[in-house]
Design an enzyme around this catalytic site. Structure first.
Site, mmCIF file in Angstrom:
data_model
loop_
_atom_site.group_PDB
_atom_site.id
_atom_site.type_symbol
_atom_site.label_atom_id
_atom_site.label_comp_id
_atom_site.label_asym_id
_atom_site.label_seq_id
_atom_site.Cartn_x
_atom_site.Cartn_y
_atom_site.Cartn_z
ATOM 1 N NE ARG A 10 47.984 8.659 -29.455
ATOM 2 C CZ ARG A 10 48.592 8.768 -28.287
ATOM 3 N NH1 ARG A 10 49.684 9.473 -28.165
ATOM 4 N NH2 ARG A 10 48.104 8.163 -27.225
ATOM 5 N N GLY A 100 56.752 4.105 -23.156
ATOM 6 C CA GLY A 100 56.011 4.413 -21.931
ATOM 7 C C GLY A 100 55.850 5.901 -21.688
ATOM 8 N N GLY A 102 53.464 7.834 -23.532
ATOM 9 C CA GLY A 102 52.187 8.336 -24.033
ATOM 10 C C GLY A 102 52.255 8.784 -25.481
ATOM 11 C CG ASP A 146 46.954 5.232 -28.881
ATOM 12 O OD1 ASP A 146 46.360 6.310 -28.814
ATOM 13 O OD2 ASP A 146 47.316 4.581 -27.886
ATOM 14 C CE1 TYR A 194 43.212 4.274 -21.703
ATOM 15 C CE2 TYR A 194 42.009 2.206 -21.646
ATOM 16 C CZ TYR A 194 42.380 3.348 -22.313
ATOM 17 O OH TYR A 194 41.916 3.589 -23.586
HETATM 18 C C1 GLA Z 1 45.651 5.419 -24.594
HETATM 19 C C2 GLA Z 1 44.763 4.469 -25.387
HETATM 20 C C3 GLA Z 1 43.855 5.239 -26.346
HETATM 21 C C4 GLA Z 1 43.112 6.346 -25.623
HETATM 22 C C5 GLA Z 1 44.065 7.181 -24.778
HETATM 23 C C6 GLA Z 1 43.327 8.203 -23.957
HETATM 24 O O1 GLA Z 1 46.552 6.051 -25.441
HETATM 25 O O2 GLA Z 1 45.542 3.548 -26.124
HETATM 26 O O3 GLA Z 1 42.965 4.350 -26.971
HETATM 27 O O4 GLA Z 1 42.067 5.826 -24.848
HETATM 28 O O5 GLA Z 1 44.842 6.376 -23.923
HETATM 29 O O6 GLA Z 1 42.739 9.129 -24.780
#
Ligand code: GLA
Length: 329
Positions: A10, A100, A102, A146, A194
């Site tokens: 995604r 890794g 994103g 996600d 995070y």
């Molecule tokens: C990661 C997390 C998501 C979300 C994003 C930031 O991808 O898995 O749940 O918090 O960061 O939007």
């Protein structure tokens, strides 16, 4: 008989670091996939990966997914711990989602694994199960975006997700727009700030109430300047997601692009989850003719930039298309 579980990656178009405070997000499932080719196995989950010479070989009961080796087996173990399968599988994993970066390679692996292990719940239940699996595998308190984007993808549409009630509203991506992803730097959310960001949002909510309903004025009045900045990002970002959905629906790419740039600035300045390298790429893309907007995407601290462009405006990066969600073939 051999079967295949297929789960897309995604990309998030807008709405980052809003999902874990019941906010709004707008991701889409993309045409890059994790696939598990498998046959039944009476008592174990045995998987090879084309990307790693080390195989995953696990029993149907896993006590501590966090310690499994090789490390990608932690996601498999987390899913096993949630699905409680009666039988295992034997097969191999392939993926063209960069790890890794994103783009949710791990969530995609979790969803494919749950389907391969025979989980048959709704897209929403599958996403919630895989979110719990991710927590077991990484210890990072990630949100639902996600996994829900991956289970709920709709061809040619981005997904307006309300993380308060987990409703998903598909919004068509205009046909004259291209979504381009530019990889910048590999990173992992394990050991990143995070979890600290999640905690800061909880502090903000303790002071002004649920961030989804808090006002900018209330967030501005929070005494701790860092906590105040985090809250202001979240409140502004939720509004940007609404405005972005309206802009896409109206085919107003210029307005959508401006919102992406504003989102990036907020993630950079208020949420402090960008990096100078990512900022430089966003600036460079934003200055390129035919690019409406660009921003960091996903958890941040590296990863990828996503851009909204005219077709063919960029000759580097991957053009990604919105696709349907995960399935068993
Ligand atoms: C990661 C997390 C998501 C979300 C994003 C930031 O991808 O898995 O749940 O918090 O960061 O939007």
């Amino acid at each position: 008989m051999s079967r295949r579980a297929v789960a897309p990656g995604r990309v998030n178009l807008i709405g980052d670091h809003t999902d874990y405070t019941d906010g709004l997000v707008m991701p889409m499932a993309i045409d890059r996939y994790t696939e598990i080719h498998f046959t039944p196995d009476p008592e174990r989950v045995r998987l090879a990966s084309l990307d790693d010479p080390h195989k995953v070989d696990l029993p149907l009961t896993v006590d501590d997914p966090l310690t499994v080796e090789p490390a990608w087996g932690r996601f498999i173990a987390g899913v096993i711990a949630e699905v409680h399968p009666r039988a295992g599988i034997h097969g191999h994993v392939t993926s063209d989602i960069p790890i890794g970066a994103g783009l949710s390679s791990s969530a995609s692996l979790e969803v494919a694994t749950a389907l391969a292990l025979g989980y048959q719940g709704s897209a929403r239940d599958l996403a919630e199960l895989c979110r719990r699996a991710e927590h077991r595998a990484t210890g990072v308190p990630t949100g639902i975006m996600d996994q829900l984007a991956i289970t709920s993808g709709v061809h040619d549409h981005a997904l307006m997700i309300d993380c308060a009630d987990l409703s998903v509203r598909p919004v068509p991506v205009p046909r004259d727009a291209e979504i381009v992803v530019r990889f910048v730097a590999q990173r992992t959310l394990v050991g990143s700030p995070y979890a600290e960001r999640v905690a800061q949002c909880a502090l903000a909510a303790a002071s002004v109430g649920p961030l989804r309903h808090a006002t900018l004025a209330a967030a501005t009045a929070i005494e701790d300047p860092v906590v105040s900045a985090r809250a202001r990002h979240v409140i502004g970002e939720n509004q940007r997601v609404r405005d972005f959905a309206d802009a896409l629906a109206a085919g107003d790419l210029a307005a959508a692009g401006r919102l992406m740039l504003a989102s990036h600035a907020s993630l950079r300045d208020l949420y402090e989850c960008s990096t100078p390298q990512v900022d430089a790429v966003v600036e460079q893309l934003a200055a390129t003719p035919g690019v409406y907007g660009a921003r960091i995407t996903g958890g941040g601290f590296g990863g990828c930039v996503v851009a909204l462009t005219d077709p063919g405006a960029l000759n580097t990066g991957w053009v990604v298309r919105p696709v349907d969600g995960a399935r068993l073939v």
